[in-house]
Every structure is written in structure tokens, then in C-alpha cells.
Scaffold this motif. Structure first.
Motif, PDB file in Angstrom:
ATOM      1  N   VAL A 125      41.401  26.999  32.055  1.00  0.00           N
ATOM      2  CA  VAL A 125      40.044  26.645  32.463  1.00  0.00           C
ATOM      3  C   VAL A 125      39.434  27.769  33.295  1.00  0.00           C
ATOM      4  O   VAL A 125      38.283  28.175  33.082  1.00  0.00           O
ATOM      5  N   VAL A 126      40.220  28.274  34.252  1.00  0.00           N
ATOM      6  CA  VAL A 126      39.740  29.374  35.098  1.00  0.00           C
ATOM      7  C   VAL A 126      39.441  30.605  34.262  1.00  0.00           C
ATOM      8  O   VAL A 126      38.421  31.297  34.464  1.00  0.00           O
ATOM      9  N   LEU A 127      40.315  30.899  33.296  1.00  0.00           N
ATOM     10  CA  LEU A 127      40.140  32.082  32.455  1.00  0.00           C
ATOM     11  C   LEU A 127      38.887  31.958  31.595  1.00  0.00           C
ATOM     12  O   LEU A 127      38.141  32.930  31.431  1.00  0.00           O
ATOM     13  N   ARG A 128      38.652  30.781  31.041  1.00  0.00           N
ATOM     14  CA  ARG A 128      37.451  30.583  30.216  1.00  0.00           C
ATOM     15  C   ARG A 128      36.182  30.749  31.048  1.00  0.00           C
ATOM     16  O   ARG A 128      35.199  31.339  30.599  1.00  0.00           O
ATOM     17  N   LYS A 129      36.193  30.213  32.263  1.00  0.00           N
ATOM     18  CA  LYS A 129      35.019  30.368  33.139  1.00  0.00           C
ATOM     19  C   LYS A 129      34.795  31.839  33.493  1.00  0.00           C
ATOM     20  O   LYS A 129      33.653  32.314  33.527  1.00  0.00           O
ATOM     21  N   LYS A 130      35.908  32.546  33.738  1.00  0.00           N
ATOM     22  CA  LYS A 130      35.791  33.960  34.082  1.00  0.00           C
ATOM     23  C   LYS A 130      35.214  34.763  32.914  1.00  0.00           C
ATOM     24  O   LYS A 130      34.323  35.603  33.107  1.00  0.00           O
TER      25      LYS A 130
END
Length: 256
Positions: A125-130
Motif C-alpha cells: 500500500v505504501v509503495l503504491r502511494k509512493k
């Protein structure tokens, strides 16, 4: 009474486990490797050594031991968990999630695997947002640089060279595009570094041997040595005057 190879392997495995508990990972690898020589099909030892290689950040070797664990015992969830741990550490979160999922199918009640799945989902999730923010960030920085150049030309020079509003807008857009290009380069380098973590290490001994063979002088190539030596013998052998007919005449004179 002499110990069996399996008993010796188990003792070595326990010694390796003690080293891991004490943080002596290099020594633990030695014990596990010796244990595998005694019992090469022991999936517990491969699993333990995979964890130890992971602690040493030897990700390729850790993954290979995890894969070997799965091959030896495909119904044992620990092998898939070990593989997922390696993939998680190098940032291959999607692959790690698949490995954890396989372990969870074999042992649905395993709390450690459940926590690993939750942790990996959070990372994704964090990677997709980044990745969603990065284009705006890089393009925005590029556009800001272009805008600063236009403003500096307008207010800090006696005679601005960029007076046309259309050209000014094009310059801002050009720098924004350059920012996106910088993002593509950044992602390529980052992905390459992530992939390289699971690539096999360079075999220095083999590379040095190949380099040494390439540095040999041409005279060292003995592939045509037989042909060369025959030519030398032919060249050094004296030829008698007259050829075949003269030899026959000498033979007749000798008989008479």
C-alpha cells in the motif's frame, strides 16, 4: 558405538543453531554446511542455513536454500515462509506475498505467517502511494525549475531574452517533461538495484581463470603443434639432388 551420518548431521545442526542464537552467523553457516555433507537431504538444515544467510544479507544464497527446502519438503510451510522472508527483505513484495500465501494455505493458523502477510500488504500500500506521488513530485520540481529560469530572466536581467509568453510556457513544460524523464531513470536504477540483490554472486575464481587464459600469448596455443612440427621436420630434412629419376640411376649403378 559409532554415530550415524544423520546423528552427526543433527549434532552439527544444533551447534549451528547455538551459533545463530549467539549471533555468530558465519560460524553457523560452517556448521550447517558440514551437516549437509553428512545429510544432504535434510530440509531442516537448508531452512536453518537460509535464515543464517538472510542474517548475513546473502540474499541469493538464502533464496537458493529456501528453494531447496521447498523441493525436499513441498508440504512444509516453513520453506515458503523462508522464501517469502528473503523476497520481503529485498523489496520484492508481490513475490513475497505469493510465498507467504502458499505457506498460509499449508498452515492457516500460523500467526507468524499471518503477521508477515499483513506486513507485506502494508508495504505494498505504501509503495503504491509512493509511486502515485512520484510523477507529480518530479514533474512539479521540473516545472518549478523552468518557472524560476523564466522569472530570473524577466526580473534579474536588464533585457529579458524570453519575452514571449508562449515560449515561457513551453520552457516550463519542457522542464516538467525533463522531470518526468528523471523519474524514469530513477525508477530504472532503483529496480535494477532491487533485482540485482537476488542475482548470483560473481564467481571470482572462474573469472580470474578465464582472464588468465585470455592473456596467454599466441605461442601457447598448441592446437596446431603437430602440424607445425611436421612442417619443421620437412623443412629441415635435406633434399637429395635429382629427384626420383636420379635415385633410380644411382640404384642401378650400385647393383652393377
Amino acid at each position: 558405538m559409532s554415530k550415524t551420518r544423520q546423528q552427526q548431521a543433527e549434532e552439527l545442526r544444533q551447534q549451528g543453531n547455538d551459533c545463530v542464537k549467539g549471533g555468530n552467523y558465519n560460524e553457523a553457516v560452517i556448521h550447517y554446511s558440514h551437516a549437509l555433507k553428512q545429510d544432504p537431504n535434510n530440509h531442516f538444515i537448508y531452512s536453518n542455513r537460509s535464515l543464517t544467510f538472510l542474517k548475513l544479507q546473502q540474499y541469493y544464497l538464502a533464496e537458493q536454500d529456501a528453494i531447496q527446502t521447498i523441493k525436499l519438503q513441498p508440504k512444509w510451510p516453513k520453506g515458503y515462509f523462508r522464501k517469502g522472508e528473503v523476497e520481503f527483505q529485498v523489496g520484492h513484495y508481490s513475490s513475497a506475498l505469493l510465498s507467504y500465501g502458499q505457506a498460509l494455505l499449508l498452515d492457516p493458523s500460523n500467526k507468524e505467517v499471518q503477521q508477515a502477510v499483513s506486513r507485506t500488504n502494508d508495504k505494498l500500500v505504501v509503495l503504491r502511494k509512493k509511486k502515485g506521488r512520484e510523477p507529480w513530485l518530479f514533474c512539479g520540481v521540473g516545472a518549478m525549475i523552468g518557472l524560476l529560469i523564466v522569472l530570473a530572466d524577466k526580473f534579474l536581467t536588464d533585457k529579458p531574452s524570453i519575452q514571449n509568453i508562449i515560449i515561457q510556457c513551453l520552457m516550463v513544460m519542457t522542464f516538467s517533461s525533463l522531470g518526468y524523464g528523471a523519474l524514469r531513470i530513477y525508477r530504472y536504477i532503483s529496480d535494477s538495484q532491487t533485482r540485482s540483490l537476488l542475482e548470483p554472486p560473481v564467481d571470482l575464481l572462474n573469472e580470474m581463470g578465464t582472464s588468465a587464459n585470455n592473456d596467454l600469448p599466441e605461442e601457447a596455443d598448441t592446437g596446431d603443434s603437430k602440424h607445425t612440427s611436421n612442417n619443421k621436420q620437412t623443412e629441415s630434412k635435406p633434399h637429395r639432388k635429382g629427384g626420383v629419376s636420379a635415385a633410380r640411376q644411382r640404384y642401378k649403378k650400385g647393383k652393377t
